[in-house]
Scaffold this motif. Structure first.
Motif, PDB file in Angstrom:
ATOM      1  N   TYR A   1       0.851  -1.201   0.000  1.00 29.78           N
ATOM      2  CA  TYR A   1       0.000   0.000   0.000  1.00 29.78           C
ATOM      3  C   TYR A   1       0.881   1.243   0.000  1.00 29.78           C
ATOM      4  O   TYR A   1       1.890   1.282   0.694  1.00 29.78           O
ATOM      5  N   PRO A   2       0.550   2.280  -0.760  1.00 28.52           N
ATOM      6  CA  PRO A   2      -0.609   2.436  -1.652  1.00 28.52           C
ATOM      7  C   PRO A   2      -0.323   2.077  -3.112  1.00 28.52           C
ATOM      8  O   PRO A   2      -1.183   2.253  -3.968  1.00 28.52           O
ATOM      9  N   VAL A   3       0.879   1.567  -3.397  1.00 26.35           N
ATOM     10  CA  VAL A   3       1.293   1.369  -4.797  1.00 26.35           C
ATOM     11  C   VAL A   3       0.469   0.281  -5.481  1.00 26.35           C
ATOM     12  O   VAL A   3      -0.097   0.499  -6.568  1.00 26.35           O
ATOM     13  N   LEU A   4       0.383  -0.916  -4.865  1.00 25.65           N
ATOM     14  CA  LEU A   4      -0.300  -2.032  -5.528  1.00 25.65           C
ATOM     15  C   LEU A   4      -1.785  -1.761  -5.779  1.00 25.65           C
ATOM     16  O   LEU A   4      -2.285  -2.028  -6.889  1.00 25.65           O
ATOM     17  N   PRO A   5      -2.539  -1.238  -4.813  1.00 29.62           N
ATOM     18  CA  PRO A   5      -3.955  -0.945  -5.115  1.00 29.62           C
ATOM     19  C   PRO A   5      -4.104   0.076  -6.237  1.00 29.62           C
ATOM     20  O   PRO A   5      -5.006  -0.045  -7.075  1.00 29.62           O
ATOM     21  N   PHE A   6      -3.217   1.075  -6.265  1.00 31.75           N
ATOM     22  CA  PHE A   6      -3.297   2.095  -7.316  1.00 31.75           C
ATOM     23  C   PHE A   6      -3.005   1.483  -8.683  1.00 31.75           C
ATOM     24  O   PHE A   6      -3.712   1.748  -9.653  1.00 31.75           O
ATOM     25  N   ILE A   7      -1.958   0.650  -8.756  1.00 30.73           N
ATOM     26  CA  ILE A   7      -1.615  -0.008 -10.031  1.00 30.73           C
ATOM     27  C   ILE A   7      -2.768  -0.884 -10.513  1.00 30.73           C
ATOM     28  O   ILE A   7      -3.132  -0.877 -11.692  1.00 30.73           O
ATOM     29  N   ALA A   8      -3.379  -1.657  -9.588  1.00 30.68           N
ATOM     30  CA  ALA A   8      -4.493  -2.524  -9.964  1.00 30.68           C
ATOM     31  C   ALA A   8      -5.680  -1.707 -10.459  1.00 30.68           C
ATOM     32  O   ALA A   8      -6.375  -2.111 -11.409  1.00 30.68           O
ATOM     33  N   GLY A   9      -5.917  -0.547  -9.861  1.00 25.47           N
ATOM     34  CA  GLY A   9      -6.994   0.323 -10.322  1.00 25.47           C
ATOM     35  C   GLY A   9      -6.743   0.854 -11.716  1.00 25.47           C
ATOM     36  O   GLY A   9      -7.654   0.890 -12.552  1.00 25.47           O
ATOM     37  N   VAL A  10      -5.504   1.245 -11.994  1.00 22.98           N
ATOM     38  CA  VAL A  10      -5.148   1.750 -13.322  1.00 22.98           C
ATOM     39  C   VAL A  10      -5.275   0.646 -14.370  1.00 22.98           C
ATOM     40  O   VAL A  10      -5.787   0.872 -15.478  1.00 22.98           O
ATOM     41  N   ILE A  11      -4.825  -0.567 -14.027  1.00 15.40           N
ATOM     42  CA  ILE A  11      -4.945  -1.698 -14.964  1.00 15.40           C
ATOM     43  C   ILE A  11      -6.415  -1.968 -15.275  1.00 15.40           C
ATOM     44  O   ILE A  11      -6.781  -2.269 -16.418  1.00 15.40           O
ATOM     45  N   SER A  12      -7.277  -1.852 -14.270  1.00 12.60           N
ATOM     46  CA  SER A  12      -8.713  -2.046 -14.489  1.00 12.60           C
ATOM     47  C   SER A  12      -9.240  -1.080 -15.536  1.00 12.60           C
ATOM     48  O   SER A  12      -9.991  -1.464 -16.443  1.00 12.60           O
ATOM     49  N   LEU A  13      -8.831   0.190 -15.436  1.00  6.24           N
ATOM     50  CA  LEU A  13      -9.272   1.192 -16.404  1.00  6.24           C
ATOM     51  C   LEU A  13      -8.741   0.881 -17.801  1.00  6.24           C
ATOM     52  O   LEU A  13      -9.460   1.033 -18.803  1.00  6.24           O
ATOM     53  N   LEU A  14      -7.480   0.429 -17.888  1.00  9.30           N
ATOM     54  CA  LEU A  14      -6.894   0.089 -19.189  1.00  9.30           C
ATOM     55  C   LEU A  14      -7.636  -1.079 -19.838  1.00  9.30           C
ATOM     56  O   LEU A  14      -7.887  -1.079 -21.053  1.00  9.30           O
ATOM     57  N   LEU A  15      -8.015  -2.071 -19.029  1.00  9.93           N
ATOM     58  CA  LEU A  15      -8.719  -3.232 -19.572  1.00  9.93           C
ATOM     59  C   LEU A  15     -10.139  -2.858 -20.009  1.00  9.93           C
ATOM     60  O   LEU A  15     -10.653  -3.401 -20.994  1.00  9.93           O
ATOM     61  N   ILE A  16     -10.777  -1.929 -19.294  1.00 14.04           N
ATOM     62  CA  ILE A  16     -12.087  -1.442 -19.732  1.00 14.04           C
ATOM     63  C   ILE A  16     -11.966  -0.805 -21.119  1.00 14.04           C
ATOM     64  O   ILE A  16     -12.809  -1.007 -21.996  1.00 14.04           O
ATOM     65  N   ALA A  17     -10.885  -0.031 -21.319  1.00 16.23           N
ATOM     66  CA  ALA A  17     -10.674   0.638 -22.606  1.00 16.23           C
ATOM     67  C   ALA A  17     -10.459  -0.368 -23.733  1.00 16.23           C
ATOM     68  O   ALA A  17     -10.659  -0.038 -24.910  1.00 16.23           O
ATOM     69  N   LYS A  18     -10.038  -1.604 -23.415  1.00 20.68           N
ATOM     70  CA  LYS A  18      -9.784  -2.619 -24.432  1.00 20.68           C
ATOM     71  C   LYS A  18     -11.049  -3.400 -24.821  1.00 20.68           C
ATOM     72  O   LYS A  18     -11.014  -4.207 -25.748  1.00 20.68           O
ATOM     73  N   LEU A  19     -12.159  -3.160 -24.111  1.00 20.66           N
ATOM     74  CA  LEU A  19     -13.397  -3.865 -24.440  1.00 20.66           C
ATOM     75  C   LEU A  19     -13.977  -3.315 -25.747  1.00 20.66           C
ATOM     76  O   LEU A  19     -13.757  -2.158 -26.098  1.00 20.66           O
ATOM     77  N   PRO A  20     -14.730  -4.136 -26.494  1.00 19.95           N
ATOM     78  CA  PRO A  20     -15.327  -3.678 -27.752  1.00 19.95           C
ATOM     79  C   PRO A  20     -16.221  -2.457 -27.546  1.00 19.95           C
ATOM     80  O   PRO A  20     -16.860  -2.319 -26.492  1.00 19.95           O
ATOM     81  N   VAL A  21     -16.299  -1.598 -28.554  1.00 23.30           N
ATOM     82  CA  VAL A  21     -17.082  -0.358 -28.460  1.00 23.30           C
ATOM     83  C   VAL A  21     -18.557  -0.663 -28.212  1.00 23.30           C
ATOM     84  O   VAL A  21     -19.214   0.008 -27.403  1.00 23.30           O
ATOM     85  N   ASN A  22     -19.110  -1.692 -28.890  1.00 23.89           N
ATOM     86  CA  ASN A  22     -20.532  -2.001 -28.698  1.00 23.89           C
ATOM     87  C   ASN A  22     -20.808  -2.474 -27.283  1.00 23.89           C
ATOM     88  O   ASN A  22     -21.888  -2.220 -26.722  1.00 23.89           O
TER      89      ASN A  22
END
Length: 466
Positions: free
Chosen positions: A418-439
């Motif tokens: 803490y606080p590095v790992l929770p922050f990194i995991a949160g950022v990765i979550s946002l990046l993976l959302i961006a990789k989902l199909p537009v539809n």
């Protein structure tokens, strides 16, 4: 008080604990791992490795599974800390209501209810397909009218509905019966997967690993878009450890047991997925694996057809345990909404006899049965990932707030780094959302808007917090 101010009022953990006090605490670490592995090692392991290898990553699909496992492990630790600090029903919904305010908690729960309902329906549809294949092997051919809904040229997907009803019958017998059935089925399923991994390893051709990450999938930064796309899709495979948090109100010694159950689930599931992917892509060239039953296909390719029946049985058991765990979790989340007045209050009642949220269970099963029996979920199934990743985002970043709240100090499990790992995991979550199909993102946005409208019309007026 303005609607905006009311919407962002934060719930008290003690209120949740008091409301859940009539639920029986009898789940152990072994039971939680059984529920978790039962959910995670479901449809995903029997379908996703083949499709993702053929479409996005080649043999490097095993790397995508490893990345997804590491990310899921980081998010799992965040869920473990929250469930240790707040041993209540509702998972991300309850945590969000305490940390961010009721409206954010509601939207997280609204996303999770979509995730759970669609996952149950999608897995039940997969179960029906595999069961139909098994019957065909024994010379029994079911009419299409009973194997597909009206949108696919049939009348109703009968076996998809029946498996949900069978699971409901087991769950209605009480928590003790449910966990015994789940634990036994998980042991059998893991044994069958172990048989495939060990037996299949003798038929691996090392030439199938070359190239390990084919050039046709190279794009984006460092050429890793293929692996990232596979990872974003594979998150669905790790749907399960977050459902463990939904049962925190029924767990013995939650400060320790929740963390052990969640982390144990992630470790066991990661090992099985990676080994399964390595063996599968070693047996058959990745270009041929874009099928719905890659393990059975691989065994037929090496002339081990007799064992394909065993794999089909393993897949059926895997899907059965996933459906059981997800129906269980979806009924608890629906109960949480009723408990807090965000859905009709009868859903928040516990039966005095069985000590189960019977009304919530009935509603969850009816909705899931309609989806499974009548609606093809090929497009909608991708929404499962969107709901999961949104919850991961808020829960990971929520750890940064949890530690600063003086009224929420706890002596249970805490996320390391803490606080590095929770922050990194949160950022990765946002990046993976961006990789989902537009539809997918568009449809999920419509679902979120519908949730906001419901909250504005019904929830904010009937909420117990208000």
């Amino acid at each position: 008080m303005s609607i905006f101010t009311r919407a962002f009022r934060r719930e008290s953990v003690q209120n949740y604990i008091n409301a859940d006090s009539h639920m029986t605490r009898e789940l152990t670490t072994r039971d939680l791992i059984g529920l978790g592995v039962g959910t995670v090692i479901g449809t995903g392991i029997f379908i996703l490795p083949g499709h993702e290898a053929a479409q996005h990553a080649g043999p490097a699909v095993s790397v995508a599974f490893l990345i997804a496992a590491i990310f899921s492990g980081l998010s799992g630790m965040a869920f473990a800390e929250f469930s240790s600090a707040m041993p209540v029903a509702g998972s991300a919904y309850s945590y969000g209501s305490v940390i961010y305010g009721e409206i954010i908690g509601w939207l997280l729960g609204w996303s999770l209810i979509l995730e759970y309902f669609l996952a149950v329906s999608a897995i039940a549809t997969g179960f029906s397909a595999y069961f139909g294949n098994l019957l065909t092997i024994f010379g029994i051919h079911m009419p299409k009218s009973l194997m597909a809904g009206p949108l696919e040229g049939g009348v109703v997907n009968l076996f998809a509905v029946l498996i949900i009803l069978v699971v409901t019958a087991i769950l209605s017998r009480g928590l003790s019966t449910s966990k015994k059935v789940e634990n036994a089925a998980v042991v059998l399923k893991v044994a069958i997967l172990g048989l495939f991994i060990i037996g299949g390893s003798f038929f691996i051709k090392h030439t199938n690993y070359v190239p390990f990450y084919p050039k046709e999938f190279h794009s984006g930064v460092f050429g890793l878009n293929g692996i990232w796309a596979a990872t974003a899709s594979i998150i669905f495979a790790f749907l399960g450890f977050d459902t463990i948090a939904a049962h925190a109100a029924e767990v013995k010694n939650p400060q320790k047991t929740m963390a052990r159950g969640i982390i144990g689930t992630v470790l066991i599931s990661a090992l099985l997925y990676v080994l399964f992917a390595v063996v599968l892509t070693g047996i058959v060239n990745y270009k041929k694996l874009g099928v719905d039953d890659p393990a059975a296909f691989a065994l037929q390719a090496i002339h081990q057809t007799q064992f394909s029946v065993v794999i089909i049985v393993g897949a059926l058991i895997g899907m059965f345990t996933a459906i059981l765990a997800l129906v269980y979790a979806s009924s608890r989340l629906t109960y949480s909404f009723g408990r807090d007045g965000l859905l009709p209050k009868p859903l928040g009642k516990i039966s005095s006899g069985s000590r189960l949220p019977v009304n919530a269970l009935i509603v969850a099963v009816v909705v899931e049965s309609i989806f499974a029996g009548l609606i093809p979920l090929n497009t909608l199934a991708s929404l499962i990932n969107a709901g999961t990743l949104l919850a991961f985002t808020f829960i990971n970043f929520g750890i940064l707030i949890l530690r600063r709240r003086k009224d929420l100090s706890h002596d249970g499990f805490k996320v390391p780094g803490y606080p590095v790992l929770p922050f990194i995991a949160g950022v990765i979550s946002l990046l993976l959302i961006a990789k989902l199909p537009v539809n997918t993102l568009f449809l999920f946005s419509l679902w979120v808007i519908a949730g906001i409208v419901w909250y504005a019309i019904y929830g904010v007026r009937n909420s117990k917090l208000s």
